[in-house]
Design an enzyme around this catalytic site. Structure first.
Site, PDB file in Angstrom:
ATOM      1  N   HIS A 391       0.815  -1.215   0.000  1.00 32.22           N
ATOM      2  CA  HIS A 391       0.000   0.000   0.000  1.00 32.22           C
ATOM      3  C   HIS A 391       0.843   1.258   0.000  1.00 32.22           C
ATOM      4  CE1 HIS A 391      -3.594  -2.218   1.704  1.00 32.22           C
ATOM      5  NE2 HIS A 391      -3.782  -1.918   0.454  1.00 32.22           N
ATOM      6  N   GLU A 632      -3.717 -13.157 -16.130  1.00 36.25           N
ATOM      7  CA  GLU A 632      -2.590 -12.984 -15.197  1.00 36.25           C
ATOM      8  C   GLU A 632      -2.079 -14.302 -14.651  1.00 36.25           C
ATOM      9  OE1 GLU A 632      -3.682 -10.373 -11.974  1.00 36.25           O
ATOM     10  OE2 GLU A 632      -5.714 -11.160 -11.862  1.00 36.25           O
ATOM     11  N   ASP A 656       1.164 -10.272 -11.876  1.00 35.01           N
ATOM     12  CA  ASP A 656       0.946 -11.657 -11.484  1.00 35.01           C
ATOM     13  C   ASP A 656       1.409 -12.625 -12.561  1.00 35.01           C
ATOM     14  OD1 ASP A 656      -0.058 -11.832  -8.842  1.00 35.01           O
ATOM     15  OD2 ASP A 656      -1.867 -10.812  -9.512  1.00 35.01           O
ATOM     16  N   CYS A 703      -2.279  -3.878 -17.944  1.00 34.63           N
ATOM     17  CA  CYS A 703      -2.497  -2.992 -16.789  1.00 34.63           C
ATOM     18  C   CYS A 703      -1.531  -3.274 -15.648  1.00 34.63           C
ATOM     19  CB  CYS A 703      -3.937  -3.082 -16.304  1.00 34.63           C
ATOM     20  SG  CYS A 703      -4.365  -4.699 -15.662  1.00 34.63           S
TER      21      CYS A 703
HETATM   22  C1  PEP Z   1      -1.337  -7.534 -12.148  1.00 35.85           C
HETATM   23  O1  PEP Z   1      -1.299  -8.615 -11.571  1.00 35.85           O
HETATM   24  O2  PEP Z   1      -0.577  -7.215 -13.075  1.00 35.85           O
HETATM   25  C2  PEP Z   1      -2.339  -6.509 -11.761  1.00 35.85           C
HETATM   26  C3  PEP Z   1      -2.495  -5.409 -12.448  1.00 35.85           C
HETATM   27  O3  PEP Z   1      -3.059  -6.749 -10.645  1.00 35.85           O
HETATM   28  P1  PEP Z   1      -2.509  -6.568  -9.157  1.00 35.85           P
HETATM   29  O4  PEP Z   1      -1.182  -5.906  -9.236  1.00 35.85           O
HETATM   30  O5  PEP Z   1      -3.523  -5.764  -8.433  1.00 35.85           O
HETATM   31  O6  PEP Z   1      -2.445  -7.984  -8.678  1.00 35.85           O
HETATM   32 MG    MG Z   2      -2.952  -9.257 -10.335  1.00 34.46          MG
END
Ligand code: PEP
Ligand code: MG
Length: 783
Positions: A391, A632, A656, A703
């Site tokens: 965070h 992911e 991920d 993303c």
């Molecule tokens: C990811 O896994 O790339 C993602 C965008 O989700 P998070 O980082 O929230 O797991």
């Molecule tokens: Mg993720």
């Protein structure tokens, strides 16, 4: 080593607790544990080294134990502590690199076990050591993260090699102590011990994980959880009498608490257990705990750190005791220490003073610690634990404050007030840097300010290649504070809104109305630009305080869509809230995380349809949002086309995906070097997803953090990614790359890079391309 009992292990009773005479391996483990505990409780490196040599010598029943540490600057190994050689030889015995048996142990990075050291060709004799009497020699390297820090040596008069048990014991001790020695080295303590000026840390920064881009210089303000006695930093007592008074008041308050507790327990506890409270009171009345802390305050440390050292000293005495019952009293001392500390913390006299250029430093910086600092005073963040997904890192990125996380070797307690440089590009931290390093970073900061100005000129320009191919650039978000006007002006929408953050900030699951109002704020703030709200993605490293999940392997466990499909009541409330928030706006996309099976998607789609139908029946004027799936995990890569046919878009979560393809925990600083989204396997997986989505005629976005890395932009562009979603701070950098190349050039880059065999070569190639295009400033500080 202690004698080993033969035959059945005898069991005797002492007091109320059974005491089992341990078998040999248990005995060894106990000794090891106690040595390590004692060493970590030592107030400084000098005492820690003395403890090591005394305790190891006694435990192994040898005649000498010594520790040599390696000084890379002077290119020599220096005898730092010994029990058995002449004390005056400490700091006098120095072996140039690759000389002597110690040099050999270091060079080979493996143990050396000899029956007659003086007859070995590499042996070097030092008259001042008096070691001519010793023949048996065992040297074991002290290695931390692949780096040899020194050697621990035991010697004996007998002409014989050490046995297997002794060798493994010493290897285990060396491995366990390496971290502590690396810390001491990092803090300059070793240089201090050698009576050298503290060596500037220019050549060896502390390495962590880049948490938020940017570079900053400032003064460390160490922050620690109010009850963690080990985390308290050293700090000079500005007003000794004031500190004494604070401490004495705390003692009185704790005494009062204990008396009250004791009275309350009168009826329910047997007398012998109630005696614990009397023991506490005795400790608070007696000389040792209170007087020793007061003495330390008079010596100049502030009350919390004085208390810390006294508690550690007492804990060490207790843990050293043979009797297991008395050993457990160490816990009571810790408990008392914690109680005293709580009162000391409550006092205003210890509120933190955030200087103009605060670098917030801590064992584990949390988002709330960060939020406590007036933002105009916060220059940077350094946390010994955590990752770029913590965070605090996410908040730092949102605020545009450079941050480095997971700096495992950070000597947190000793850096309060030190000058610190935070390099949030490369994940490097410099403590008390040399003038040259400071100058270099001042130059980088100026360059960075210029770059920011240049980048700001791009705000109004479209994110398109020289041949006018457009790539949509979106912002990632999760905190409402992210949706500042600046985000709106830079981004074409929000490509990933992590809804778990509003869930985490509460004491219970937020209800439909509450969620609806949060989502409405976001959708409204961005409308008519699109906003992609991701359904709850907890589990793994993201825990809800009110929904604890205990798992041995949380990243392979119950997380993301797996939880929400098992709890349709949570999923339905969330989807209903999202759709209601979208009424009259129509800019909502819903994104589903962590899908590993096509049937999971089918089930989720049924629930989304159910929510839609219910709301429709309830009279809401709805439009069906666009639905997307996160790719992911590897299984989703191979089924990208099947998934894409069922939804409106795919979004690749490279954070991920990298973790699962490479089997590297994204939060673990120990393996951070292995985590690289430019790994050929990750790139090929992305190419395969683009192909799958293309076959289904659906767009793909990225993303994960890779989307915001300018080094990766050309590849993603060339592969045919339609949109990129990243932290707002990265938007202009990525746009700069896009605007400097044509789509064909980007496709050529993909052709060049895909056959490459490792991430390092790929990165080098990409950095060179950016450099040649005059965009080196974007990547100068890359890893
Ligand atoms: C990811 O896994 O790339 C993602 C965008 O989700 P998070 O980082 O929230 O797991
Ligand atoms: Mg993720």
């Amino acid at each position: 080593m202690a004698a080993v009992a033969r035959g059945p292990v005898p069991c005797v009773r002492r007091g109320r607790r059974p005491y089992c005479k341990p078998d040999k391996s248990q005995d060894m483990l106990d000794t090891l544990r106690r040595i390590v505990q004692e060493v970590s409780a030592a107030p400084n490196l000098d005492e820690a080294l003395a403890t090591i040599v005394h305790r190891v010598k006694a435990a192994m029943e040898v005649e000498v134990c010594s520790v040599y540490l390696t000084d890379n600057q002077q290119q020599e190994h220096v005898l730092m502590a010994t029990d058995g050689l002449r004390p005056e030889s400490v700091l006098m015995v120095r072996l140039p690199f690759d000389e002597g048996l110690v040099g050999l142990v270091c060079a080979r990075a493996e143990p050396l076990n000899l029956d007659d050291a003086p007859s070995h060709p590499a042996y070097r004799y030092f008259e001042e050591s008096g070691e001519e009497h010793f023949h048996g020699f065992l040297g074991v390297p002290i290695i931390h993260h692949r780096k040899v820090l020194g050697v621990i040596v035991v010697q004996q008069k007998a002409r014989q090699r050490f046995n297997e048990d002794q060798v493994t014991f010493l290897i285990t001790i060396a491995a366990q102590l390496a971290g502590a020695i690396a810390h001491a080295d990092a803090s300059g303590e070793i240089a201090l011990l050698r009576r050298l000026p503290v060596r500037p840390r220019d050549s060896r920064p502390l390495i962590g994980v880049a948490g938020a881009q940017g570079v900053a210089q400032g003064r460390a303000v160490v922050i620690f959880p109010s009850e963690d006695i080990d985390a308290i930093p050293d700090r000079p007592a500005e007003d000794v009498d004031g500190e004494l008074k604070l401490f004495q008041d705390a003692v009185e308050q704790v005494k009062e608490d204990i008396r009250r507790l004791s009275e309350r327990m009168e009826q329910v506890l047997p007398t012998e257990d109630k005696a614990l409270f009397d023991a506490y009171l005795l400790m608070l009345d007696g000389d040792s705990l209170v007087r020793a802390t007061e003495d330390r305050i008079r010596d100049g440390n502030w009350a919390p750190a004085a208390l810390r050292d006294t508690v550690k000293e007492h804990v060490r005495v207790f843990t050293d005791m043979e009797d297991p019952y008395l050993r457990e009293r160490a816990d009571d001392v810790r408990d008392l220490g914690g109680r005293l500390l709580r009162y000391l913390q409550q006092d205003d006299g210890h509120s933190l003073d955030y200087c103009e250029d605060t670098i917030l430093v801590g064992e584990e910086i949390t988002a709330s610690m960060l939020a406590d600092v007036p933002v105009e005073r916060l220059a940077g963040v350094v946390s010994a634990r955590g990752s770029r997904n913590s965070h605090a890192a996410i908040l730092a990125r949102a605020l545009g404050i450079p941050a480095v996380m997971g700096v495992v070797d950070l000597p947190v307690r000793q850096v309060d007030g030190s000058q610190i440089i935070v390099d949030g590009y490369s994940g490097r931290v410099y403590v008390s840097p040399s003038d040259e390093v400071r100058e270099e970073y001042r130059r980088l900061a100026t360059e960075e300010a210029q770059l920011r100005e240049e980048l700001d000129e791009l705000i109004a320009l479209p994110a398109q290649t020289r041949d006018e191919h457009h790539v949509a650039l979106y912002a990632n978000s999760g905190l409402l504070s992210d949706i500042a006007p600046i985000v709106m002006s830079k981004a074409e929408g929000i490509g990933l809104y992590r809804t778990e953050f509003p869930f985490m900030a509460r004491q219970r699951f937020p209800g439909e109305e509450e969620q609806c109002s949060i989502y409405r704020n976001v959708l409204e703030a961005m409308a008519p630009k699109p906003v992609t709200l991701r359904t709850l993605d907890v589990g793994g490293d993201k825990a809800l305080p009110y929904f604890p999940i205990q798992e041995d392997n949380p990243f392979l466990g119950w997380r993301g869509i797996r939880i929400t499909l098992d709890h349709p009541e949570i999923f339905l409330v969330q989807v209903r809230a999202m759709m209601r928030a979208n009424v009259g706006l129509g800019n909502l996309n819903i994104l589903l995380p962590m899908l590993t099976n096509v049937w999971e998607l089918d089930e989720a789609l049924v629930l989304i349809r159910q929510a839609y139908d219910e709301l429709f029946e309830e009279g809401y004027q709805l439009s069906m949002p666009r639905i997307g799936v996160m790719v992911e995990v590897p299984s989703a890569v191979y089924q990208a086309e099947n998934l894409a046919r069922r939804v409106d878009f795919l979004s690749i979560g490279t954070n991920d995906l990298t973790q699962y393809l490479l089997a590297v925990d994204r939060n673990n600083a120990n393996v951070a070097e292995l985590y690289d989204a430019l790994h050929p396997a990750v790139l090929r997986a992305i190419a395969q997803v683009v192909e799958g989505a293309g076959a289904a005629g659906k767009p793909v976005s990225v993303c994960g953090e890779m989307a915001g890395d300018p080094v990766a932009t050309l590849i993603l562009l060339g592969m045919g990614i339609d949109s990129l979603s990243m932290s707002a701070a990265s938007l202009q950098r990525v746009k700069w790359v896009i605007r400097n190349f044509t789509l064909d050039e980007a496709r050529e880059v993909v052709e060049d890079v895909l056959p490459m065999e490792n991430a390092g070569a790929i990165r080098q190639h990409l950095v060179r391309l950016l450099d040649d295009a005059g965009l080196g400033g974007l990547v100068r500080a890359g890893r």
